[in-house]
Motif scaffolding. Structure first.
Motif, short mmCIF file in Angstrom:
data_model
loop_
_atom_site.label_atom_id
_atom_site.label_comp_id
_atom_site.label_asym_id
_atom_site.label_seq_id
_atom_site.Cartn_x
_atom_site.Cartn_y
_atom_site.Cartn_z
N GLN A 85 1.56 -5.91 -7.45
CA GLN A 85 2.46 -6.08 -6.30
C GLN A 85 3.79 -6.70 -6.73
N GLY A 86 3.71 -7.66 -7.65
CA GLY A 86 4.94 -8.31 -8.14
C GLY A 86 5.86 -7.34 -8.87
N VAL A 87 5.32 -6.53 -9.77
CA VAL A 87 6.17 -5.59 -10.49
C VAL A 87 6.67 -4.49 -9.56
N ALA A 88 5.87 -4.11 -8.56
CA ALA A 88 6.33 -3.11 -7.59
C ALA A 88 7.52 -3.64 -6.79
N ARG A 89 7.45 -4.90 -6.38
CA ARG A 89 8.58 -5.51 -5.66
C ARG A 89 9.84 -5.50 -6.52
N GLN A 90 9.69 -5.85 -7.80
CA GLN A 90 10.84 -5.87 -8.70
C GLN A 90 11.46 -4.48 -8.86
N ARG A 91 10.65 -3.45 -8.77
CA ARG A 91 11.09 -2.07 -8.92
C ARG A 91 11.41 -1.40 -7.59
N ASN A 92 11.30 -2.14 -6.50
CA ASN A 92 11.51 -1.58 -5.16
C ASN A 92 10.59 -0.40 -4.89
N ALA A 93 9.36 -0.50 -5.37
CA ALA A 93 8.37 0.56 -5.17
C ALA A 93 7.36 0.09 -4.13
N SER A 94 6.90 1.02 -3.33
CA SER A 94 5.90 0.71 -2.32
C SER A 94 4.52 1.11 -2.84
N LEU A 95 3.59 0.16 -2.81
CA LEU A 95 2.23 0.43 -3.28
C LEU A 95 1.36 1.03 -2.19
N GLY A 96 1.79 0.93 -0.94
CA GLY A 96 0.99 1.47 0.15
C GLY A 96 -0.42 0.89 0.14
N ASP A 97 -1.39 1.75 0.28
CA ASP A 97 -2.79 1.35 0.35
C ASP A 97 -3.40 1.33 -1.05
N SER A 98 -2.90 0.46 -1.90
CA SER A 98 -3.35 0.40 -3.29
C SER A 98 -4.62 -0.43 -3.43
N SER A 99 -5.28 -0.24 -4.56
CA SER A 99 -6.45 -1.06 -4.87
C SER A 99 -6.59 -1.16 -6.38
N LEU A 142 -17.22 -8.96 -24.45
CA LEU A 142 -16.82 -8.44 -23.15
C LEU A 142 -15.87 -7.27 -23.32
N ALA A 143 -15.89 -6.38 -22.36
CA ALA A 143 -14.89 -5.32 -22.25
C ALA A 143 -14.57 -5.16 -20.76
N VAL A 144 -13.34 -4.77 -20.47
CA VAL A 144 -12.91 -4.61 -19.08
C VAL A 144 -12.23 -3.27 -18.91
N GLU A 145 -12.58 -2.58 -17.83
CA GLU A 145 -11.88 -1.38 -17.41
C GLU A 145 -11.26 -1.66 -16.05
N LEU A 146 -9.95 -1.53 -15.97
CA LEU A 146 -9.23 -1.70 -14.71
C LEU A 146 -8.85 -0.32 -14.19
N GLU A 147 -9.24 -0.03 -12.95
CA GLU A 147 -8.89 1.24 -12.32
C GLU A 147 -7.94 0.95 -11.17
N VAL A 148 -6.75 1.51 -11.27
CA VAL A 148 -5.68 1.27 -10.31
C VAL A 148 -5.51 2.52 -9.45
N VAL A 149 -5.50 2.33 -8.14
CA VAL A 149 -5.29 3.42 -7.19
C VAL A 149 -4.01 3.13 -6.40
N ILE A 150 -3.04 4.04 -6.52
CA ILE A 150 -1.80 3.96 -5.75
C ILE A 150 -1.55 5.36 -5.20
N PRO A 151 -2.17 5.69 -4.06
CA PRO A 151 -2.14 7.08 -3.57
C PRO A 151 -0.75 7.60 -3.23
N GLU A 152 0.17 6.73 -2.87
CA GLU A 152 1.49 7.18 -2.41
C GLU A 152 2.47 7.48 -3.55
N LEU A 153 2.10 7.18 -4.79
CA LEU A 153 3.03 7.38 -5.90
C LEU A 153 2.53 8.48 -6.84
N PRO A 154 3.45 9.18 -7.49
CA PRO A 154 3.04 10.12 -8.54
C PRO A 154 2.32 9.36 -9.65
#
Length: 141
Positions: free
Chosen positions: A64-78, A95-107
């Protein structure tokens, strides 16, 4: 050391993975149990679930912070975090971590760029960088 913005404390009692954790403010007050996949009862949460929840929330905030800096809308992100324990080459546990980012409104390419920037900004990502494998992917759902 830099100025502290926030600090919290938690206490583990009763045996680690099969014990209890509580924060000093009482907002987290949970029994722990080793998961069935590791021979436990699974009758409580475990450290990996707590880490996954914390990492997902922290990463989403960084996104959300980087989106604000870029004037991008994350919409219904998760952001979903999958934390895995695995055997290491030296016989230990890692340990290992997989992060899955969903931003439906952006390419997808724009969403991946924001996710990559969030990975650079997120305090959890900074803390784990070079210590554990973390994979960040943009997914549709």
């Amino acid at each position: 050391m830099a100025e502290t913005m926030y600090s919290t404390e938690a206490l583990s009692t009763g045996g680690g993975r099969n014990g209890h954790v509580r924060t000093t403010d009482g907002l987290i007050d949970l029994d722990l149990a080793t998961p069935p996949q590791m021979g436990g009862s699974g009758a409580g949460t475990n450290p990996e679930q707590l880490f996954a929840a914390g990492y997902a929330a922290c990463f989403h905030s960084a996104l959300q912070g980087v989106a604000r800096q870029r004037n991008a809308s994350l919409g219904d992100s998760s952001v979903g975090a999958r934390v895995s324990l695995h055997r290491t080459d030296d016989g230990g546990v890692g340990l290992a971590v997989e992060l899955e980012v969903v931003i439906p409104e952006l390419p997808r390419d724009e969403a991946q760029e924001l996710a990559d920037l969030a990975h650079q900004a997120c305090p959890y990502s900074k803390a784990t960088r070079g210590n554990i494998e973390v994979r960040v992917s943009v997914v549709d759902d």
